[in-house]
Design a protein around this motif. Structure first.
Motif, PDB file in Angstrom:
ATOM      1  N   CYS A   1      64.307  50.210  71.737  1.00 57.05           N
ATOM      2  CA  CYS A   1      64.936  49.223  70.861  1.00 57.05           C
ATOM      3  C   CYS A   1      66.459  49.311  70.973  1.00 57.05           C
ATOM      4  N   PRO A   2      67.176  48.268  70.532  1.00 56.97           N
ATOM      5  CA  PRO A   2      68.645  48.340  70.498  1.00 56.97           C
ATOM      6  C   PRO A   2      69.114  49.383  69.487  1.00 56.97           C
ATOM      7  N   ILE A   3      70.167  50.106  69.862  1.00 54.43           N
ATOM      8  CA  ILE A   3      70.771  51.102  68.985  1.00 54.43           C
ATOM      9  C   ILE A   3      72.252  50.775  68.824  1.00 54.43           C
ATOM     10  N   MET A   4      72.700  50.773  67.586  1.00 52.92           N
ATOM     11  CA  MET A   4      74.124  50.587  67.299  1.00 52.92           C
ATOM     12  C   MET A   4      74.677  51.860  66.670  1.00 52.92           C
ATOM     13  N   PHE A   5      75.716  52.404  67.301  1.00 51.58           N
ATOM     14  CA  PHE A   5      76.430  53.546  66.744  1.00 51.58           C
ATOM     15  C   PHE A   5      77.683  53.023  66.046  1.00 51.58           C
ATOM     16  N   VAL A   6      77.872  53.398  64.783  1.00 52.14           N
ATOM     17  CA  VAL A   6      79.036  52.992  64.007  1.00 52.14           C
ATOM     18  C   VAL A   6      79.805  54.263  63.653  1.00 52.14           C
ATOM     19  N   ALA A   7      81.048  54.365  64.139  1.00 52.20           N
ATOM     20  CA  ALA A   7      81.763  55.634  64.028  1.00 52.20           C
ATOM     21  C   ALA A   7      83.204  55.417  63.607  1.00 52.20           C
ATOM     22  N   GLY A   8      83.655  56.212  62.638  1.00 47.90           N
ATOM     23  CA  GLY A   8      85.055  56.222  62.229  1.00 47.90           C
ATOM     24  C   GLY A   8      85.813  57.269  63.022  1.00 47.90           C
ATOM     25  N   GLU A   9      86.964  56.908  63.538  1.00 45.28           N
ATOM     26  CA  GLU A   9      87.734  57.835  64.359  1.00 45.28           C
ATOM     27  C   GLU A   9      88.338  58.973  63.549  1.00 45.28           C
ATOM     28  N   ASP A  10      88.448  58.804  62.239  1.00 48.63           N
ATOM     29  CA  ASP A  10      89.015  59.850  61.383  1.00 48.63           C
ATOM     30  C   ASP A  10      87.959  60.465  60.476  1.00 48.63           C
ATOM     31  N   ASP A  11      86.715  60.488  60.942  1.00 50.63           N
ATOM     32  CA  ASP A  11      85.627  61.103  60.193  1.00 50.63           C
ATOM     33  C   ASP A  11      85.857  62.611  60.141  1.00 50.63           C
TER      34      ASP A  11
END
Length: 403
Positions: A337-347
């Protein structure tokens, strides 16, 4: 508190809307070039939040937030929704509280006031005002059904859209009316409902899924097994009004790596979005059927305590790029299935961008292209629905500190 004698009008449209809807705010009948302060206040439980911005009326005596810049306050520049996302805890509140909706059957009530002049209004309750309006901000739209779920081991809340929303999701194919989504939060446990309620308000059958520290579920996240999440997916797919061609999974933080495990090891998953998530199993081995996936561990000695006394966890996980850490990495290359990674650069809780890139490298090595990376500068761990107030630190009930 008193109202100044004035014919000033404050127009807010719509005055009742979902939290991710934009609102038009206009002030009329001011003097030409008059300086004013727009002040928003919200009380949720015992927590008080507020924001403010400085404006100057145009030559006709109007302020239109969507067109004119804030000259000062908590943000500057043209920003139609600035009063909402810039909200901060009022002075004197406990540090680390973030704005969360616990009861989605009620709205956030945001009081917006217009004050004469450019003022610092944080903490002020009794300043005179020229005009005021109350805005209702909802997670659960009209006609959405909220259903408590206690089926087998599955615990949570199912939100169903009005039937009129069905055409938004799919054409009449004879399949279920709604696309199904499972919403999983992180290591705080319990049952957050607000995001699932919003998904249902936008046309999805959304299951807010609890998995520990709720009802009769395990008390500790270390006692969770992946079979539980498969049972939840099977139950959601069994509903006659849910599409049978796979459920979506939305996960944040440790809920994100559980969502990725579902994508990798279950063919009934139709799409996954993982927000601020490690891409390895974390904290404890994860049982599934007749095996258990190995994990990387938190290393408390590597937690950093800031001079303000807050905890920075970003370097607190074992290295997942070598040795035993590699064995803990989720086999995302198995996902169809499609996977979307959502990431903050200052996490500062999880190295979300490196983790996402490591997973993408695995997929590329197997010639898989079913991924998307959304990478946001100056963003941290909690990437929430649009216009949610920014939260630079929050109190975590597992660590007992702000992070």
């Amino acid at each position: 508190m008193r109202k100044l004698s004035s014919q000033v009008q404050l127009l807010v449209t719509p005055a009742k809307a979902l939290v991710d809807d934009k609102v038009d705010i206009t002030v009329e009948r001011l003097a030409p070039r008059q300086p004013v302060t727009l002040h928003a206040r919200l009380v949720e439980g015992t927590a008080r939040f507020q924001s403010y911005a400085h404006y100057r009326a145009d030559d006709t005596g109007r302020v239109v937030m969507a067109k004119q810049p804030s000259l000062g306050g908590l943000y500057k520049g043209v920003d139609q929704m600035g009063l909402f996302w810039s909200m901060q805890l009022s002075p004197g509140q406990k540090p680390g509280l973030r704005l969360k909706k616990k009861d989605v059957s009620t709205p956030f009530l945001v009081d917006i006031r217009v004050h004469d002049g450019h003022l610092d209004v944080m903490g002020e309750e009794n300043l005179p005002w020229l005009a005021t309006k109350t805005v209702e901000r909802w997670y659960m739209g009209g006609g959405v059904k909220r259903i408590q779920v206690k089926e087998g081991r599955v615990r949570g809340t199912l939100f169903l859209p009005p039937v009129s929303h069905a055409s938004i999701i799919i054409a009449n194919t004879g399949d279920g009316l709604f696309a199904g989504v499972i919403d999983i939060y992180g290591s705080g446990g319990g049952l957050p409902e607000y995001r699932a309620a919003l998904l249902a308000s936008r046309g999805f059958a959304a299951l807010a899924l609890a998995y520990f520290a709720y009802d009769d579920l395990p008390k500790d996240i270390a006692d969770v097994d992946l079979d539980y999440f498969e049972e939840a997916a099977d139950w959601l797919l069994s509903l006659p009004y849910v599409r049978s061609r796979g459920v979506g999974v939305l996960g944040t933080s440790q809920g994100g790596y559980l969502a990725l495990c579902m994508a990798a090891y279950m063919d009934k998953i139709g799409a996954v979005a993982a927000i601020g998530s490690p891409t390895a199993v974390v904290g404890a081995p994860l049982p599934y059927k007749d095996k258990a996936f190995p994990c990387i561990q938190w290393i408390p000695d590597q937690f950093e305590v800031t001079k303000e006394g807050f905890i920075n966890l970003v370097n607190g996980l074992e290295d997942a790029t070598k040795g035993n850490g590699l064995k803990a990495c989720i086999q995302v290359e198995k996902a169809h299935c499609p996977i979307m990674f959502v990431a903050g650069e200052d996490d500062l809780n999880v190295q979300a961008v490196p983790f996402a890139n490591q997973a993408i490298a695995r997929m590329n090595a197997h010639e898989k292209t079913n991924y998307t990376l959304l990478q946001y500068p100056r963003s941290g761990h909690l990437i929430e629905p649009p216009y949610t107030p920014h939260c630079s630190l929050f109190y975590h009930n597992v660590y007992g500190e702000c992070s």
